[in-house]
Design a protein around this motif. Structure first.
Motif, PDB file in Angstrom:
ATOM      1  N   GLY A 115       0.815  -1.213   0.000  1.00  0.00           N
ATOM      2  CA  GLY A 115       0.000   0.000   0.000  1.00  0.00           C
ATOM      3  C   GLY A 115       0.845   1.258   0.000  1.00  0.00           C
ATOM      4  N   GLY A 116       2.166   1.089  -0.190  1.00  0.00           N
ATOM      5  CA  GLY A 116       3.075   2.233  -0.175  1.00  0.00           C
ATOM      6  C   GLY A 116       3.069   2.992  -1.490  1.00  0.00           C
TER       7      GLY A 116
ATOM      8  N   LEU B 219      11.605  17.610   4.560  1.00  0.00           N
ATOM      9  CA  LEU B 219      11.351  16.430   3.731  1.00  0.00           C
ATOM     10  C   LEU B 219      10.525  15.402   4.495  1.00  0.00           C
ATOM     11  N   ALA B 220      10.813  15.253   5.783  1.00  0.00           N
ATOM     12  CA  ALA B 220      10.061  14.300   6.610  1.00  0.00           C
ATOM     13  C   ALA B 220       8.590  14.711   6.693  1.00  0.00           C
ATOM     14  N   GLU B 221       8.353  16.000   6.832  1.00  0.00           N
ATOM     15  CA  GLU B 221       6.968  16.503   6.904  1.00  0.00           C
ATOM     16  C   GLU B 221       6.238  16.244   5.588  1.00  0.00           C
TER      17      GLU B 221
ATOM     18  N   GLY C 103       0.926   9.441   4.261  1.00  0.00           N
ATOM     19  CA  GLY C 103      -0.055   9.213   5.320  1.00  0.00           C
ATOM     20  C   GLY C 103       0.519   8.399   6.465  1.00  0.00           C
ATOM     21  N   SER C 104       1.834   8.228   6.456  1.00  0.00           N
ATOM     22  CA  SER C 104       2.497   7.424   7.487  1.00  0.00           C
ATOM     23  C   SER C 104       3.726   8.170   7.981  1.00  0.00           C
TER      24      SER C 104
ATOM     25  N   ALA D  38       9.012   6.210   5.866  1.00  0.00           N
ATOM     26  CA  ALA D  38       7.635   6.688   5.758  1.00  0.00           C
ATOM     27  C   ALA D  38       6.785   5.766   4.889  1.00  0.00           C
ATOM     28  N   GLY D  39       7.302   4.578   4.575  1.00  0.00           N
ATOM     29  CA  GLY D  39       6.537   3.616   3.791  1.00  0.00           C
ATOM     30  C   GLY D  39       6.542   3.883   2.306  1.00  0.00           C
ATOM     31  N   MET D  40       7.599   4.549   1.817  1.00  0.00           N
ATOM     32  CA  MET D  40       7.682   4.896   0.405  1.00  0.00           C
ATOM     33  C   MET D  40       8.836   4.141  -0.244  1.00  0.00           C
TER      34      MET D  40
END
Length: 215
Positions: free
Chosen positions: A34-35, A115-117, A124-125, A53-55
């Motif tokens: 779902g990434g 970048l984290a934001e 969404g993670s 971040a699941g990407m």
């Protein structure tokens, strides 16, 4: 050419398939996790943040890579300078990450936090501290195995052909670090032991660790 076992040959064939037709593994990864896949132009110096971040950050070697992965990207990470390849439009999220080295650790940390934001908003993670350390270890393990591959190929020049070596390395562009590490360890015939991070470092802020890399 040395005698190579079935498992090693299967790993080499898998790497060749990924390198030549990466859309299959990227599509499977997106369906399974779902990434979101992020196209990076140029390659990001801190892929660990996006991974946490699941990407799936994917850098490009050529314009051909863009066509091989057409329609699979959910976001773009680009440099401030003009890209060597045209970034397709389409209204998907985009973040411009400066390529010029920051002037201070504080400036570097500001870039990493921004970048984290953005990554959190797109995926969404949020990249939690635990996920960041896990990602940092995963990428360090992959780097260690790539170094091992280089050493093995230098020591045994017939271990892999130049084309096979290129495919094995290139496959890492399209695979998450854990999967690429498994592939590398299979080909090298070793166990993929996680690379240790100094205990005193892992007690600190992982974003600061990544920020210092930009210096």
């Amino acid at each position: 050419m040395p005698v190579r076992g079935r498992v090693v040959l299967e790993g080499i064939r898998f790497a060749a398939d990924v390198a030549s037709a990466p859309s299959g593994v990227v599509t499977l990864w997106k369906a399974a996790t779902g990434g979101k896949a992020v196209g990076c132009l140029p390659a990001t110096p801190i892929p660990e943040l996006l991974h946490a971040a699941g990407m799936l950050p994917i850098a490009f070697e050529s314009m051909e890579d863009l066509s091989l992965l057409s329609g699979l990207f959910d976001a773009w990470l680009v440099g401030v300078d003009p890209s060597p390849f045209p970034v397709p439009s389409g209204g998907i999220p985009r973040f411009a990450f400066p390529s010029v080295p920051p002037g201070s650790v504080e400036e570097a940390l500001d870039r990493v936090e921004a970048l984290a934001e953005w990554a959190c908003a797109v995926s969404g993670s949020p990249a939690s501290e635990g996920a960041l350390w896990k990602s940092i270890r995963a990428h360090a393990t992959r780097r260690s195995l790539l170094e091992g591959l280089d050493e093995r190929c230098c020591r045994e020049t017939s271990f892999l052909t130049p084309e096979e070596r290129h495919d094995v390395v290139r496959a890492g562009i399209f695979l998450p670090p854990e999967a690429h590490s498994r592939l590398l360890s299979t080909i090298l015939g070793i166990d993929p032991e996680p690379t240790a991070i100094p205990a005193e470092e892992e007690k600190g802020d992982p974003l600061l660790v990544l920020a210092r890399r930009l210096m």
